[in-house]
Design an enzyme around this catalytic site. Structure first.
Site, PDB file in Angstrom:
ATOM      1  N   ALA A  60     -21.368  -0.446 -26.379  1.00 35.80           N
ATOM      2  CA  ALA A  60     -20.410   0.510 -26.067  1.00 35.80           C
ATOM      3  C   ALA A  60     -19.806   1.142 -27.514  1.00 35.80           C
ATOM      4  CB  ALA A  60     -19.324  -0.088 -25.090  1.00 35.80           C
ATOM      5  N   ASP A 102     -10.570  -2.456 -18.155  1.00 40.02           N
ATOM      6  CA  ASP A 102      -9.218  -1.900 -17.526  1.00 40.02           C
ATOM      7  C   ASP A 102      -8.691  -0.419 -17.941  1.00 40.02           C
ATOM      8  OD1 ASP A 102      -8.952  -2.928 -20.262  1.00 40.02           O
ATOM      9  OD2 ASP A 102      -6.908  -3.198 -19.968  1.00 40.02           O
ATOM     10  N   TYR A 125     -12.148   7.450 -23.696  1.00 36.45           N
ATOM     11  CA  TYR A 125     -12.860   5.785 -23.534  1.00 36.45           C
ATOM     12  C   TYR A 125     -13.020   5.471 -22.300  1.00 36.45           C
ATOM     13  CZ  TYR A 125     -13.314   0.814 -23.501  1.00 36.45           C
ATOM     14  OH  TYR A 125     -13.813  -0.483 -23.172  1.00 36.45           O
ATOM     15  N   TRP A 150      -8.630  -6.524 -22.794  1.00 40.30           N
ATOM     16  CA  TRP A 150      -8.196  -7.262 -23.917  1.00 40.30           C
ATOM     17  C   TRP A 150      -8.733  -8.556 -24.362  1.00 40.30           C
ATOM     18  CZ3 TRP A 150      -2.064  -7.100 -23.647  1.00 40.30           C
ATOM     19  CH2 TRP A 150      -1.524  -5.748 -23.370  1.00 40.30           C
TER      20      TRP A 150
HETATM   21  N1  LIG Z   1     -13.168  -5.727 -26.578  1.00 36.34           N
HETATM   22  C1  LIG Z   1     -12.096  -5.520 -25.404  1.00 36.34           C
HETATM   23  O1  LIG Z   1     -10.965  -5.827 -25.579  1.00 36.34           O
HETATM   24  C2  LIG Z   1     -12.806  -5.023 -24.371  1.00 36.34           C
HETATM   25  C3  LIG Z   1     -11.866  -4.599 -23.086  1.00 36.34           C
HETATM   26  C4  LIG Z   1     -12.506  -4.195 -21.878  1.00 36.34           C
HETATM   27  C5  LIG Z   1     -13.653  -3.897 -21.806  1.00 36.34           C
HETATM   28  N2  LIG Z   1     -14.645  -4.132 -22.850  1.00 36.34           N
HETATM   29  C6  LIG Z   1     -15.928  -3.942 -22.831  1.00 36.34           C
HETATM   30  O2  LIG Z   1     -16.813  -4.909 -23.113  1.00 36.34           O
HETATM   31  C7  LIG Z   1     -18.242  -4.462 -23.691  1.00 36.34           C
HETATM   32  C8  LIG Z   1     -18.461  -5.204 -24.982  1.00 36.34           C
HETATM   33  O3  LIG Z   1     -17.051  -4.821 -25.764  1.00 36.34           O
HETATM   34  P1  LIG Z   1     -17.089  -5.647 -27.259  1.00 36.34           P
HETATM   35  O4  LIG Z   1     -15.638  -6.054 -27.282  1.00 36.34           O
HETATM   36  O5  LIG Z   1     -18.214  -6.694 -27.378  1.00 36.34           O
HETATM   37  O6  LIG Z   1     -17.323  -4.491 -28.333  1.00 36.34           O
HETATM   38  P2  LIG Z   1     -17.977  -4.124 -29.610  1.00 36.34           P
HETATM   39  O7  LIG Z   1     -17.533  -5.613 -30.578  1.00 36.34           O
HETATM   40  O8  LIG Z   1     -17.373  -2.936 -30.492  1.00 36.34           O
HETATM   41  O9  LIG Z   1     -19.460  -4.203 -29.427  1.00 36.34           O
HETATM   42  C9  LIG Z   1     -20.104  -3.319 -28.998  1.00 36.34           C
HETATM   43  C10 LIG Z   1     -21.505  -2.996 -29.684  1.00 36.34           C
HETATM   44  O10 LIG Z   1     -22.152  -2.157 -28.907  1.00 36.34           O
HETATM   45  C11 LIG Z   1     -22.971  -1.566 -29.977  1.00 36.34           C
HETATM   46  N3  LIG Z   1     -23.316  -0.114 -29.537  1.00 36.34           N
HETATM   47  C12 LIG Z   1     -22.773   0.917 -29.937  1.00 36.34           C
HETATM   48  N4  LIG Z   1     -23.418   2.016 -29.738  1.00 36.34           N
HETATM   49  C13 LIG Z   1     -24.628   1.448 -29.439  1.00 36.34           C
HETATM   50  C14 LIG Z   1     -25.804   2.056 -28.833  1.00 36.34           C
HETATM   51  N5  LIG Z   1     -25.940   3.401 -28.742  1.00 36.34           N
HETATM   52  N6  LIG Z   1     -26.889   1.336 -28.341  1.00 36.34           N
HETATM   53  C15 LIG Z   1     -26.792   0.035 -28.563  1.00 36.34           C
HETATM   54  N7  LIG Z   1     -25.777  -0.722 -28.983  1.00 36.34           N
HETATM   55  C16 LIG Z   1     -24.671   0.183 -29.285  1.00 36.34           C
HETATM   56  C17 LIG Z   1     -22.242  -1.696 -31.328  1.00 36.34           C
HETATM   57  O11 LIG Z   1     -23.076  -1.627 -32.460  1.00 36.34           O
HETATM   58  P3  LIG Z   1     -22.723  -0.962 -33.903  1.00 36.34           P
HETATM   59  O12 LIG Z   1     -21.193  -1.499 -34.211  1.00 36.34           O
HETATM   60  O13 LIG Z   1     -23.741  -1.253 -34.733  1.00 36.34           O
HETATM   61  O14 LIG Z   1     -22.475   0.577 -33.514  1.00 36.34           O
HETATM   62  C18 LIG Z   1     -21.635  -2.977 -31.023  1.00 36.34           C
HETATM   63  O15 LIG Z   1     -22.337  -4.141 -31.525  1.00 36.34           O
HETATM   64  C19 LIG Z   1     -18.088  -3.237 -23.699  1.00 36.34           C
HETATM   65  O16 LIG Z   1     -18.454  -2.404 -22.454  1.00 36.34           O
HETATM   66  C20 LIG Z   1     -16.547  -2.649 -23.822  1.00 36.34           C
HETATM   67  O17 LIG Z   1     -16.091  -1.420 -23.227  1.00 36.34           O
HETATM   68  C21 LIG Z   1     -14.317  -4.696 -23.839  1.00 36.34           C
END
Ligand SMILES: NC(=O)c1ccc[n+]([C@@H]2O[C@H](COP(=O)([O-])OP(=O)(O)OC[C@H]3O[C@@H](n4cnc5c(N)ncnc54)[C@H](OP(=O)(O)O)[C@@H]3O)[C@@H](O)[C@H]2O)c1
Length: 292
Positions: A60, A102, A125, A150
């Site tokens: 994402a 969320d 987003y 979060w």
């Molecule tokens: N973190 C939160 O608080 C939170 C809250 C609610 C929901 N979520 C959801 O949980 C999921 C995981 O989030 P996270 O916290 O692990 O986010 P994250 O740490 O930002 O990880 C997202 C990963 O997606 C990769 N990515 C970006 N563009 C891409 C593409 N085109 N193809 C393949 N990979 C790609 C990024 O790689 P690069 O960095 O190399 O681009 C990164 O490694 C997401 O769906 C997010 O929306 C997260």
């Protein structure tokens, strides 16, 4: 249940922990970073997915301000990307769990959001993530959408709790927003729930997975300091308007897991209990494989 798990976005916070935990649980793990598999490329995902795989899409543009600044990229990764992955899974007969947020909610409610509550995102987003949910379910009605909130490791990354941990060890004053409320979720608990959902007995297509309860960012920051024995008086409240971030954020986005629990998910523990464990027993390097 163990078999093969394919993780897209495996270099991120959730993907890395999931890959480590899947290895620990005896899965054959295909942990695909952005460089290895760009989900926005319609032909990419299907090269890695086979019949019977459990696919978890963690890829994402999850940084809310980055998404706001570049809506086209956010749409490509948060909407078209998951749709591509869902088509690939549907074609070969793989199971899919797609992560959502969320931030699909507007934040006007003042009690935890349930799955059926109206989604009305405020920014790019949330809009692109909601469109991603709909695209996934249209391509693959038996996929699971897991909305979480979060998320933190509390270890050594850039998540809020990890940053607060480092700040707690200094003598600096920290500002935290006191007019945004949500449900902090420990990555370990989220990933535990993903394995339960992956086991296949939960039928509901959209699920909320978050630690129980809600707090403001200010409450969360004070709790981190308290757990670490630092002075919580060093945390100062500021309003969201004062913090002047680019993207709008919901003032209230706590998630109710009641329906997820009725669907068969083990109840999630309270956020404060999970935070205490995250800080007392930080995730080790063994559980967080380094990004290739
Ligand atoms: N973190 C939160 O608080 C939170 C809250 C609610 C929901 N979520 C959801 O949980 C999921 C995981 O989030 P996270 O916290 O692990 O986010 P994250 O740490 O930002 O990880 C997202 C990963 O997606 C990769 N990515 C970006 N563009 C891409 C593409 N085109 N193809 C393949 N990979 C790609 C990024 O790689 P690069 O960095 O190399 O681009 C990164 O490694 C997401 O769906 C997010 O929306 C997260």
């Amino acid at each position: 249940m163990a078999g093969r798990i394919v993780i897209t976005g495996a270099g991120g916070q959730v993907g890395r922990f999931l890959a480590g935990e899947a290895t620990r649980r005896g899965f054959e793990v295909s942990a695909l970073t952005h460089r290895q598999c760009d989900i926005a490329d319609p032909a990419a995902a299907e090269r890695f997915i086979a019949e019977g795989d459990l696919v978890v899409n963690c890829a994402a543009i999850a940084n809310v301000d980055t998404a706001e600044a570049d809506p086209d990229s956010a749409y490509a990764v948060n909407t078209t990307g998951p749709e591509n992955v869902a088509h690939a899974c549907a074609r070969v007969g793989a199971q899919l769990i797609h992560l959502s947020t969320d931030y699909v909610f507007s934040g006007e409610q003042r009690h935890p959001y349930e799955v059926g509550d109206t989604a009305a995102p405020l920014g790019v987003y949330g809009r692109t993530k909601l469109a991603g949910e709909l695209a996934v379910l249209a391509a693959m009605p038996d996929a699971h959408i897991v909305r979480t909130s979060w998320v933190y490791t509390g270890a050594d990354g850039t998540d809020v709790v990890a940053v607060l941990r480092r700040l707690a060890a200094t003598d600096r004053t920290v500002e935290a927003v006191d007019d945004q409320t949500g449900s902090p979720t420990y990555v370990k608990d989220l990933v535990g729930a993903l394995f339960e959902i992956g086991a296949g007995d939960i039928r509901e297509p959209v699920l909320h997975v978050a630690n129980d309860g809600a707090c403001t960012r200010y409450d969360q920051a004070r709790a981190v300091f308290e757990e670490l024995g630092a002075d919580p008086g060093r945390v100062r409240p500021v309003s969201a308007a004062q913090s002047a971030r680019k993207a709008p954020r919901p003032a209230y986005s706590a998630l109710s897991t009641a329906m997820s629990v009725r669907a068969g998910l083990t109840p999630m523990r309270p956020w404060r209990e999970a935070l205490a464990e995250a800080l007392a027993q930080p995730i080790t390097g063994g559980q967080l494989p380094s990004t290739p």
